[in-house]
Design a protein around this motif. Structure first.
Motif, mmCIF file in Angstrom:
data_model
loop_
_atom_site.group_PDB
_atom_site.id
_atom_site.type_symbol
_atom_site.label_atom_id
_atom_site.label_comp_id
_atom_site.label_asym_id
_atom_site.label_seq_id
_atom_site.Cartn_x
_atom_site.Cartn_y
_atom_site.Cartn_z
ATOM 1 N N LEU A 50 -2.996 9.675 3.480
ATOM 2 C CA LEU A 50 -2.619 8.280 3.237
ATOM 3 C C LEU A 50 -2.079 8.194 1.817
ATOM 4 O O LEU A 50 -2.771 8.541 0.857
ATOM 5 C CB LEU A 50 -3.823 7.351 3.400
ATOM 6 N N THR A 51 -0.832 7.746 1.692
ATOM 7 C CA THR A 51 -0.196 7.600 0.380
ATOM 8 C C THR A 51 0.061 6.135 0.105
ATOM 9 O O THR A 51 0.683 5.439 0.918
ATOM 10 C CB THR A 51 1.125 8.379 0.311
ATOM 11 N N LEU A 52 -0.439 5.660 -1.037
ATOM 12 C CA LEU A 52 -0.134 4.319 -1.535
ATOM 13 C C LEU A 52 0.881 4.476 -2.655
ATOM 14 O O LEU A 52 0.653 5.235 -3.607
ATOM 15 C CB LEU A 52 -1.392 3.625 -2.068
ATOM 16 N N TYR A 53 1.998 3.770 -2.547
ATOM 17 C CA TYR A 53 3.094 3.958 -3.484
ATOM 18 C C TYR A 53 2.904 3.058 -4.690
ATOM 19 O O TYR A 53 2.814 1.831 -4.575
ATOM 20 C CB TYR A 53 4.423 3.704 -2.780
ATOM 21 N N GLU A 54 2.871 3.685 -5.856
ATOM 22 C CA GLU A 54 2.652 2.969 -7.102
ATOM 23 C C GLU A 54 3.997 2.590 -7.721
ATOM 24 O O GLU A 54 5.017 2.563 -7.050
ATOM 25 C CB GLU A 54 1.787 3.833 -8.034
ATOM 26 N N LYS A 55 4.024 2.304 -8.996
ATOM 27 C CA LYS A 55 5.169 1.635 -9.609
ATOM 28 C C LYS A 55 6.451 2.454 -9.586
ATOM 29 O O LYS A 55 7.543 1.896 -9.550
ATOM 30 C CB LYS A 55 4.822 1.257 -11.056
ATOM 31 N N ARG A 56 6.376 3.782 -9.624
ATOM 32 C CA ARG A 56 7.593 4.584 -9.754
ATOM 33 C C ARG A 56 8.379 4.702 -8.447
ATOM 34 O O ARG A 56 9.519 5.120 -8.462
ATOM 35 C CB ARG A 56 7.255 5.977 -10.267
ATOM 36 N N VAL A 57 7.763 4.377 -7.323
ATOM 37 C CA VAL A 57 8.461 4.457 -6.045
ATOM 38 C C VAL A 57 8.826 3.048 -5.600
ATOM 39 O O VAL A 57 7.954 2.197 -5.422
ATOM 40 C CB VAL A 57 7.591 5.157 -4.979
ATOM 41 N N ASP A 58 10.116 2.813 -5.423
ATOM 42 C CA ASP A 58 10.613 1.524 -4.979
ATOM 43 C C ASP A 58 10.407 1.419 -3.468
ATOM 44 O O ASP A 58 10.868 2.274 -2.708
ATOM 45 C CB ASP A 58 12.102 1.411 -5.332
ATOM 46 N N GLU A 59 9.732 0.360 -3.039
ATOM 47 C CA GLU A 59 9.477 0.192 -1.615
ATOM 48 C C GLU A 59 10.774 0.185 -0.806
ATOM 49 O O GLU A 59 10.807 0.650 0.344
ATOM 50 C CB GLU A 59 8.701 -1.104 -1.382
ATOM 51 N N ALA A 60 11.850 -0.306 -1.393
ATOM 52 C CA ALA A 60 13.131 -0.347 -0.687
ATOM 53 C C ALA A 60 13.677 1.043 -0.388
ATOM 54 O O ALA A 60 14.544 1.204 0.490
ATOM 55 C CB ALA A 60 14.151 -1.135 -1.511
ATOM 56 N N ASP A 61 13.203 2.070 -1.100
ATOM 57 C CA ASP A 61 13.658 3.438 -0.858
ATOM 58 C C ASP A 61 12.887 4.130 0.263
ATOM 59 O O ASP A 61 13.297 5.206 0.718
ATOM 60 C CB ASP A 61 13.507 4.285 -2.133
ATOM 61 N N LEU A 62 11.779 3.562 0.702
ATOM 62 C CA LEU A 62 10.939 4.260 1.674
ATOM 63 C C LEU A 62 11.659 4.554 2.990
ATOM 64 O O LEU A 62 11.487 5.649 3.539
ATOM 65 C CB LEU A 62 9.648 3.476 1.919
ATOM 66 N N PRO A 63 12.472 3.636 3.543
ATOM 67 C CA PRO A 63 13.187 4.008 4.777
ATOM 68 C C PRO A 63 14.084 5.239 4.609
ATOM 69 O O PRO A 63 14.216 6.042 5.541
ATOM 70 C CB PRO A 63 14.011 2.751 5.081
ATOM 71 N N PHE A 64 14.695 5.402 3.424
ATOM 72 C CA PHE A 64 15.497 6.603 3.165
ATOM 73 C C PHE A 64 14.621 7.847 3.229
ATOM 74 O O PHE A 64 14.978 8.839 3.884
ATOM 75 C CB PHE A 64 16.177 6.492 1.805
ATOM 76 N N PHE A 65 13.480 7.826 2.541
ATOM 77 C CA PHE A 65 12.610 8.994 2.522
ATOM 78 C C PHE A 65 12.116 9.330 3.932
ATOM 79 O O PHE A 65 12.044 10.506 4.313
ATOM 80 C CB PHE A 65 11.415 8.758 1.593
#
Length: 312
Positions: A50-65
């Motif tokens: 389970l990964t919780l994304y902190e400040k350095r990862v933009d939520e808008a980039d998650l679909p790309f990843f």
């Protein structure tokens, strides 16, 4: 330990129930990594991350990843897929953070890789680049040449708190790279952070490539240069191991040959890799609170690597 956000037990149980992967047995914070909060989750149906994304990862980039991982997995590369819950949702909200439940990959990251392990990792990178020829999504590199200037400006005069001459050394290197950066080389989506701790291995076999959160569209050979700088030196950057370097490059080329112009530019690409990690480490060194659970890494370890490539 790299767990910045605590997940209450009842919230975690409710999350797991949405996936149909059995009942929650345990969840333990993972110490490795510095970007996100990670938990090793065991259920009656298996093991997951389970990964919780902190400040350095933009939520808008998650679909790309997610699309990138799906593409690579479908092409036979050893990468972890992001699971979807019963409603087909892959990106969740957990403890107020965007989060994903990810396949667990077996294996361990090696602290001191040998030539056989470097050879296996180079092959894995080459095969990944082959698969990415068919991946048509793009993401800009926020930590490419323009980003290095921005980060150096943010660090400012504080660079000299790390070493008295570091600010002028960084300014000189930025000017040199501006004049010599080989931006016209072939580009594709790259990992951009394939350090040994992002490669899982069992013995000399690669079992997982992980942590794609710096992936971006960039000069393709820069990915190999990042690996070369990360894998082929002692941790403090003071000694280069040519056997590791030869094994890494030769195995990559066996899977994905370098063009002559990529070979010519390789030392320049490696200098850019060293400056990128010098600057991000410097920023963390200067801005991590003294009581933080994460210990910042030494920026000067990448200055020593940079000096090696500059001499080449």
């Amino acid at each position: 330990m790299a767990v910045y956000t605590h997940v209450p037990a009842d919230e975690l149980e409710a999350l797991i129930a949405r996936y149909g992967i059995g009942a929650l047995i345990s969840a333990k914070g993972i110490a490795e990594g510095v970007e996100n909060s990670n938990y090793l989750v065991d259920t009656t149906g298996g093991r997951f991350i389970l990964t919780l994304y902190e400040k350095r990862v933009d939520e808008a980039d998650l679909p790309f990843f997610i699309a990138l991982l799906d593409h690579l997995a479908a092409s036979g590369n050893p990468v972890p897929r992001v699971l979807a819950d019963r409603d087909g949702i892959q990106i969740q909200r957990v403890a107020g953070r965007p989060a994903c439940l990810i396949e667990f990959m077996p294996g361990l990251s090696v602290a001191h890789p040998n030539a056989a392990q470097a050879r296996a990792a180079g092959t894995a990178l080459g095969r990944m680049h082959l698969a990415l020829r068919e991946f048509d999504q793009e993401r800009p590199n926020s930590l490419g040449p323009s980003g290095w200037h921005a980060l150096a400006e943010k660090c400012g005069d504080q660079l000299d708190r790390i070493a008295p001459w570091l600010g002028s050394r960084v300014a000189h290197e930025l000017a040199w790279l501006d004049a010599h950066w080989p931006a016209a080389l072939p580009r594709c989506v790259i990992h951009a952070d394939l350090f040994p701790d992002n490669v899982l291995m069992l013995g000399d076999r690669v079992t997982g490539l992980i942590d794609f959160y710096f992936s971006c569209t960039e000069v393709r050979a820069w990915d190999l240069a990042v690996m070369h700088a990360a894998w082929c030196f002692t941790p403090d950057g003071s000694r280069f191991d040519p056997a590791l370097g030869d094994a890494l490059v030769a195995s990559y080329e066996a899977a994905h040959p370098l063009l002559p112009e990529e070979r010519t530019a390789f030392a320049t690409l490696a200098r850019g890799a060293c400056l990128r990690f010098l600057l991000t480490r410097a920023w963390d060194w200067l801005n991590t609170p003294a009581d933080a659970l994460v210990t910042p890494k030494d920026p000067l370890a990448f200055l020593r690597r940079l000096d090696h490539y500059a001499a080449a």
